[in-house]
Structure formats: structure tokens, C-alpha cells
Enzyme design. Structure first.
Site, mmCIF file in Angstrom:
data_model
loop_
_atom_site.group_PDB
_atom_site.id
_atom_site.type_symbol
_atom_site.label_atom_id
_atom_site.label_comp_id
_atom_site.label_asym_id
_atom_site.label_seq_id
_atom_site.Cartn_x
_atom_site.Cartn_y
_atom_site.Cartn_z
ATOM 1 N N GLU A 165 -6.434 -7.337 -1.303
ATOM 2 C CA GLU A 165 -7.046 -7.118 0.022
ATOM 3 C C GLU A 165 -8.487 -6.427 0.004
ATOM 4 O OE1 GLU A 165 -3.955 -5.605 2.936
ATOM 5 O OE2 GLU A 165 -5.285 -4.492 3.690
ATOM 6 N N GLU B 41 1.115 -1.147 -0.014
ATOM 7 C CA GLU B 41 0.069 -0.007 0.051
ATOM 8 C C GLU B 41 0.900 1.317 0.096
ATOM 9 O OE1 GLU B 41 -2.818 -0.163 3.064
ATOM 10 O OE2 GLU B 41 -4.264 -1.472 2.068
#
Length: 750
Positions: free
Chosen positions: A261, A169
Site C-alpha cells: 500500500e 496495518e
């Protein structure tokens, strides 16, 4: 015939092959695990594909950080994920900071490697997640990432079940910064492992930039210069609403996406579950075949962890007794797939949205069309308490059926028949059930043809009627009758610009674009002289590169000059990305209408791998008509003359009754009458066309005109226009001024 419950990998095949598909529970007893059935994955177009070049959708779970929750990743829990949940993939989440990799690089490398071995032993795919989070600039850990992935790739170089996620991320940095990181790390991985798909994180916590006010266009318009890669997207349903959902939907039509995710809670994985919003995401991902892993497979206290606190390390992990509400919900989605799709190896779904009728309905809201709408939250229900009852779907005349999947609501059939008919009156039985128990009935290995498919219930399983969430029929619809046009050329981009009046590749590009074809093909030597990446970007990209997204290219000998010592088409692959290697190699095939197109690399016709692939591709083809294209022509009246390197390929194509072959290399236009590989005229032979007129200097005539040569144009730049129907083709040559200089006859498919 066989009937089974199916909970494994979703796929939308391009052509049908017999590949076993089983649930996780069955995988323990047979070899048909997700990896055994699908093999080495690769990116093809905007999809993740299996080794049969069919798009697949993986579904599974992500671990929590293994520095904290290692006791949730053990033999029993991985067994449960593989066999009780029926998952296709496990994401191994290794944090870089926060007590992770940077504290013990060797130890964490060993730990990840051991988990890979455990996942591999159970036939699942494994995502190796470089879980960088804070700091959000991936460059901070670039050196560490190079070391880690090099070692993992070295240890597991023979694995077919890996995916590398190189930046979990990123945040607080531009997309160009993330792209730069990927373009420095990917070559390091590729030096050890050229095959494994690589997943690249996107800006703003892998939100495609949406969480920082951007959109997916920054990635779409400036993709990473690498092949066999995908881009990641993360969402949490309670926080990330329609703006995020729409961005994912748009992106998936343009670039390969993988949701590594997601959660049903807020962005911190906490708070109430929003299952309705999460299901909207899953429905989208099923429709567009976007693979996913849910966060997370642990007993963390937050609502997003699937297990209740204290479950690890002792379990039990199977069943639902130790699952939180989010765990129960996602386990069902892994097991049943949310919106059902196609398993690997089966034929396409042909019933979705088709006309449907039924013997009766319970209420006006439970109509039969609800059983073919693709939603598992709507259903058809018959009148209650009455036998028999039926539901019938109109597949279209001439359809064939190989599989029927029934998703029963509580009101199921104890006894029923699956039948097919050409006229809706006379029925042929495909399958019979006498002891049904509801749930999902999956009838495979069926063989029938007709227009109508009927499920005819004779004995109810409850006091109510019959009710289906979904009736899915797989097979082949009758071929379409639509015509389409393709434009092609070879020997294209000289090192000149649009401002130069003698620069022809801009003019051929304009002519190609004006024809407005369904797509474009190139016949090699796309860029001159040595086809370096800077040349592609400076010249080809400005002309024919305008429609790169609709181009199916092949390389020529000049592409191999980029790496002269190794004769490797390196810059060609870098420039075209996944369009150069949609099936993992620089040769591939695809279908359009009733035509099968085969794109080959004639620089490598001496490599057995390509010839073996071609034999298999021709054998598996189900389309009536076939066209192949590659750079070096077997026959030519031009300066280079005949090139015997192509003869073995021609022989394979002729043996398979291929209709059309297109090439470049000689810089002129030439069309031949149908002929055999030995040059003998044959009305059932192959029509060869040379279209080396894309922009580089014309050569002129060679020493002699070859037998069967019908038309030769030596002095005109232009493009080859190909007009196809389901049963015919016609070749024309259109010069840069729009004049049709050659119009061949309409030829029938063999």
C-alpha cells in the site's frame, strides 16, 4: 527479431530462459499473462521469485474496502487493470471491521473468492488482504483470520496466483505481539496451502515500526519463524519522508519486503500529491525489486483514489479521461514501470552505468551518460536538426546481447539501426527500424556479441535531434576473474555448549569464521540428535548460527528425525527459514562468479520431483564450473561406507560434467581423485570430498579404503576450505587449531 512495447512484470533473472513477456493489451490475445509467464511465486533469499527462480517485481493496484466500493470491482474495471494498465497484481482489500468481514463472514468470503476468480481469469496475481485496522492488535481477529484463510486456501488450493496478506496495518502493539500472531496463523494456512507466499504486516501501520519510534532492526533481528514469507511496508509520500525511505532501503537488503500500500498524498490518502517523493520510492523499489500495489482503485472523493467521483460502476475505466492526477501518474508507472528493469525470462541488464559516448550533445546537461543512469527523468539529447547521430555504450569485451530497450523522449528516431562491434570500427547490424513512432521500442530475440553497442539514427522523427531517456542493453557480460573462498562442514552441532571444553562445534565455527569466506555451506546433520527446533536454537544457533545469513544449508538424516513418523525435516525448515527453501523446496541452486552451486536433499533422492528439477537445473546452467553438495556420499572409507542412494544423482552430475561433490554423513575428512559413478578413475570425473567433521563425535575408519581415495583424516575436527577461481578449484582441510592437514591440487573446470 521482434519489437514490442513492454509494460508487464519486472524481473532480474539469474539465468536466461525463453519466457514470453507481453503487455497487458497483448495478454488478451496470447497466453503470456503475468501468471502464465511466471507461475507459482515463492520467496528466494530476500526477493520474490517466479517458478524459474528469478526475482520478480509485481506492480499493480489495491481496491478500496469492498464493503464500500464493490461497484468499482467489476468485469470492466478488472479488464482495464489487466489490459489497459498492464498490471501484474490486484490487491483485494477486505476490511475486517468497519462494516466488513465480521458483519457477514460467509458473504465476504464468497465475495473475495469471486474476485479471485475474476483476477485469475485475466492472468494477474491476487493479494488477499486481511484488512485489519482498528483495533490494531491482530490477535483480536486471530480466530476469524484462521477461519477465513482456511476457507480461501481450501477453495483456491490449485491457484498459482495468490499471495496472502495476513495483517494489513497493526498498530499500538509490539513487534513480538505481531510475530506471535503470524506464528499462530501461518501453520493453519500451511496445513491447507503449503505454497502461497504469505505477507506479514509490520509494527506501526506497517511502517517497520518507524511511525512509533522504532526501526526495521526489530524485525531483522527477530524474524517470524516461518518460510516463504515477506514483510509489508506502507508509505504515503507527502507524509513519510527520508526516515521511512531509508528504513525500507535497509530492510530490503536483509529481509523480503513487499509494499502492499502506498499513495502520493498524505497518510490519510488526501491532500496534494508529492510525485517527486513518490518517484524516489519507486526508483528504490525498482532497484531492489520490491513489488508494490498503490492505494486505491476506486472513485472515493479523496485525492488518492484513482478515478473521479461517479466513475463507478459504469466507467469508462480505460484511458485517462476519468482519472485524477494521482490516477494518471500511477497508471503510467504501472504501464511503464518507473525505473525500468528486467522482464521475466530475459538476460540481465548489462548497460547500466557503463562508459558511453555520442556523436554530439544538445547542451552540457544532456550528456550520453544520462541514458544509462537508470533514471527516467534524465536524458541524452543530440545536436538539433542534423542527421545522422549515434550513441554508443561500452559493454566490455566478450559481451553478448539478446535485447535492447529504447525509451525515447519527444525527439525520437524515425529510422535507426541497432549495431554491435568488437572494436568500435566494424559493425554488425542487430535490428533496423524504418517507421519509428517514439515511445518505447523493445527489441527482443537479438543475437550478437562484442564490446560496443550502438544506436545509429539516420532519420529524425521531429525537427529536433535524437533524445533517449534510457538505453538499456540486456545479455551477458564477460565473466569476472575474481577468486573467492567457501567454507563448509557437515555433522555439526552436538548438544553441548561453549563452556564445555570437549564441545567442538563452537571451535569449528570459530575456525570457519576466521577464514572469512564469501559464504558458508553445510553438508547436512546440522543439529543432533533429533534436530528439534529447540535444539537448533539452543546449540547450532549459538555456534554456526552466528553466520546463518551467509549460510547455504542442506539437511541430513538427523534433520528428518524431527518428525520421525513422517520423516520430515520440519524444524530444519523452521530454523533456517527461507535459506532452507529459497526456491520453494529443500533443494535449490545459486551462482557465484563463474560457479554454479547445487544444494540437494539426499533424504529425498527417491523422489522424482527432485531428480526432474536437477535435470532441468543442469540443462539451464550457464556457468562453466559446477559444484554440488548433499549429505549422503556415494563413496566413503568411513564407518557408513558407500551409499548407493546417491548413485542416480551422481550419474546426472557426471553427465553434466560437474567438477566437485561435497558430502557428510561419515564423521571424518576424505578426498577422492576424480572418478565416475561406477568408481572408475577418470581425470574428467567428479572430485568427491567428505567433510563430516563439523563437531559431532568422529567415527574413525571403516572396513576398507575405497578406490581413488587420496587422503583420509580420522581424528581431527575441522572445516573444508574451498578456493575457487573462474576456471579452477582447490580443496583443503583446516583443523580447529588452524593447521592445514590436507591441501589438494588445483583442479581445472571441465
Amino acid at each position: 527479431m521482434s519489437r514490442r512495447r513492454w509494460t508487464s512484470l519486472l524481473a532480474l533473472p539469474l539465468i536466461a530462459l525463453s519466457i514470453p513477456v507481453v503487455s497487458g493489451a497483448q495478454a488478451a490475445e496470447t497466453a503470456a499473462t503475468p501468471v502464465a509467464a511466471n507461475g507459482q511465486l515463492r520467496v528466494c533469499g530476500v526477493k520474490l521469485c517466479n517458478e524459474q527462480n528469478r526475482p520478480v517485481q509485481l506492480r499493480g493496484m489495491s481496491t478500496h474496502g469492498i464493503q464500500w466500493y464493490a461497484d468499482c470491482v467489476n468485469d470492466a474495471s478488472i479488464d482495464a487493470l489487466a489490459h489497459d494498465w498492464g498490471a501484474d497484481v490486484m490487491r483485494i482489500s477486505m476490511y475486517v471491521q468497519e462494516g466488513g468481514y465480521e458483519t457477514d463472514p460467509a458473504g465476504f468470503t464468497n465475495r473475495v473468492s469471486a474476485i479471485i476468480d475474476e483476477v485469475t481469469a485475466r492472468g494477474m496475481y491476487a493479494i488477499v488482504d486481511w484488512h485489519m485496522l482498528s483495533p490494531g492488535d491482530p490477535h483480536y481477529n486471530l480466530s476469524r483470520a484462521k477461519t477465513f484463510f482456511t476457507e480461501i486456501a481450501r477453495r483456491h488450493n490449485g491457484n498459482k496466483n495468490l499471495l496472502y496478506e495476513i495483517a494489513n496495518e497493526p498498530s499500538g502493539v509490539s513487534w513480538s505481539r505481531i510475530k506471535s500472531y503470524a506464528e499462530q496463523l501461518i501453520p493453519v494456512i500451511r496445513a491447507v496451502d503449503p505454497e502461497t507466499p504469505i505477507l506479514v504486516g509490520t509494527r506501526a501501520w506497517s511502517s517497520l515500526g518507524v511511525s512509533e519510534g522504532a526501526t526495521e532492526t526489530e524485525v531483522v533481528n527477530n524474524p517470524v519463524n516461518a518460510s516463504n514469507i515477506m514483510y509489508t511496508f506502507h508509505f504515503y509520500a507527502a507524509s513519510h519522508r527520508d526516515e521511512y525511505l531509508n528504513a525500507l532501503s535497509r530492510a530490503a537488503d536483509r529481509i523480503p519486503m513487499f509494499v502492499t500500500e502506498f499513495g502520493t498524498q498524505d497518510y490519510a490518502g488526501e491532500g496534494p500529491n508529492d510525485f517527486a517523493m513518490a518517484q524516489r520510492y519507486l526508483d528504490l523499489m525498482a532497484r531492489k525489486q520490491i513489488s508494490w500495489t498503490n492505494w486505491n482503485y476506486s472513485d472515493d472523493h479523496r485525492s488518492g483514489a484513482v478515478f473521479t467521483e461517479g466513475t463507478c460502476p459504469s466507467g469508462p475505466y480505460t484511458g485517462t479521461t476519468r482519472l485524477k492526477e494521482a490516477g494518471k501518474w500511477v497508471r503510467d508507472r504501472v504501464r511503464e514501470g518507473g525505473t525500468p528493469g528486467d522482464p521475466p525470462g530475459d538476460a540481465p541488464l548489462i548497460s547500466r552505468g557503463k562508459p558511453v559516448t555520442a556523436s554530439s550533445v544538445e547542451t552540457s546537461s544532456l550528456t550520453p551518460d544520462k541514458a544509462v543512469d537508470g533514471s527516467t527523468t534524465t536524458r541524452w539529447a543530440s545536436a538539433e536538426g542534423i542527421d545522422p547521430q549515434w550513441i554508443r555504450v561500452d559493454l566490455g569485451s566478450g559481451s553478448t546481447v539478446s535485447r535492447v530497450r529504447l525509451n525515447w523522449e519527444t525527439a525520437y528516431a524515425r529510422a535507426y539501426r541497432v549495431e554491435i562491434s568488437a572494436d568500435g570500427t566494424n559493425w554488425t547490424r542487430l535490428a533496423t527500424e524504418t517507421a519509428g513512432n517514439g515511445g518505447i521500442d523493445d527489441w527482443t530475440n537479438l543475437s550478437g556479441s562484442g564490446r560496443y553497442l550502438r544506436v545509429y539514427g539516420t532519420v529524425r522523427g521531429t525537427q529536433w535531434g535524437y533524445s533517449l531517456w534510457e538505453l538499456e542493453v540486456y545479455g551477458a557480460s564477460a565473466p569476472s576473474t575474481g577468486a573467492f573462498t567457501v567454507v563448509g562442514a557437515g555433522d555439526i552441532a552436538d548438544q553441548c555448549t561453549a563452556s564445555q571444553s570437549t564441545c567442538m562445534h563452537f571451535k569449528t565455527a570459530a575456525r570457519a569464521e576466521a577464514i572469512n569466506p564469501a559464504f558458508y555451506i553445510t553438508m547436512g546433520d546440522n543439529q543432533y540428535d533429533d534436530a528439534h527446533i529447540e535444539d537448533f536454537r539452543a546449540y547450532y544457533d549459538k555456534s554456526w548460527g552466528r553466520f546463518k545469513a551467509k549460510t547455504f544449508p542442506v539437511p541430513g538424516n538427523h534433520e528428518a528425525y524431527d518428525d520421525w513418523e513422517n520423516q520430515d525435516e520440519r524444524a530444519y525448515r523452521e530454523y533456517f527459514g527461507s535459506r532452507a527453501t529459497p526456491q520453494g523446496k529443500m533443494w535449490y541452486s545459486y551462482n557465484h562468479g563463474n560457479w554454479h552451486f547445487i544444494a540437494l536433499n539426499s533424504n529425498r533422492f527417491d523422489e522424482r520431483e527432485q531428480l526432474d528439477w536437477l535435470r532441468a537445473d543442469l540443462a539451464a546452467n550457464t556457468r562453466q564450473c559446477v559444484a554440488a553438495y548433499f549429505h549422503h556420499p556415494l563413496f566413503s572409507s568411513g564407518d557408513h561406507g558407500n551409499d548407493p542412494v546417491s548413485r542416480p544423482v551422481w550419474q546426472l552430475l557426471r553427465n553434466a560434467n560437474v567438477e566437485l561433490v561435497l558430502s557428510g554423513h561419515d564423521h571424518h575428512y576424505e578426498r577422492f581423485a576424480p572418478q565416475n559413478p561406477d568408481g572408475s578413475a577418470d581425470p574428467n570425473g567428479i572430485v568427491e570430498v567428505i567433510g563430516g567433521t563439523g563437531g559431532k563425535d568422529l567415527y574413525g575408519a571403516g572396513d576398507s579404503v575405497q578406490d581413488n581415495s587420496v587422503t583420509r583424516i580420522w581424528d581431527r575436527f575441522g572445516v573444508v576450505r574451498l578456493d575457487f577461481t573462474d576456471t579452477t578449484f582447490r580443496v583443503s582441510f583446516v583443523d580447529v587449531d588452524g593447521a592445514v592437514r590436507d591441501a589438494g591440487p588445483t583442479q581445472s573446470c571441465h
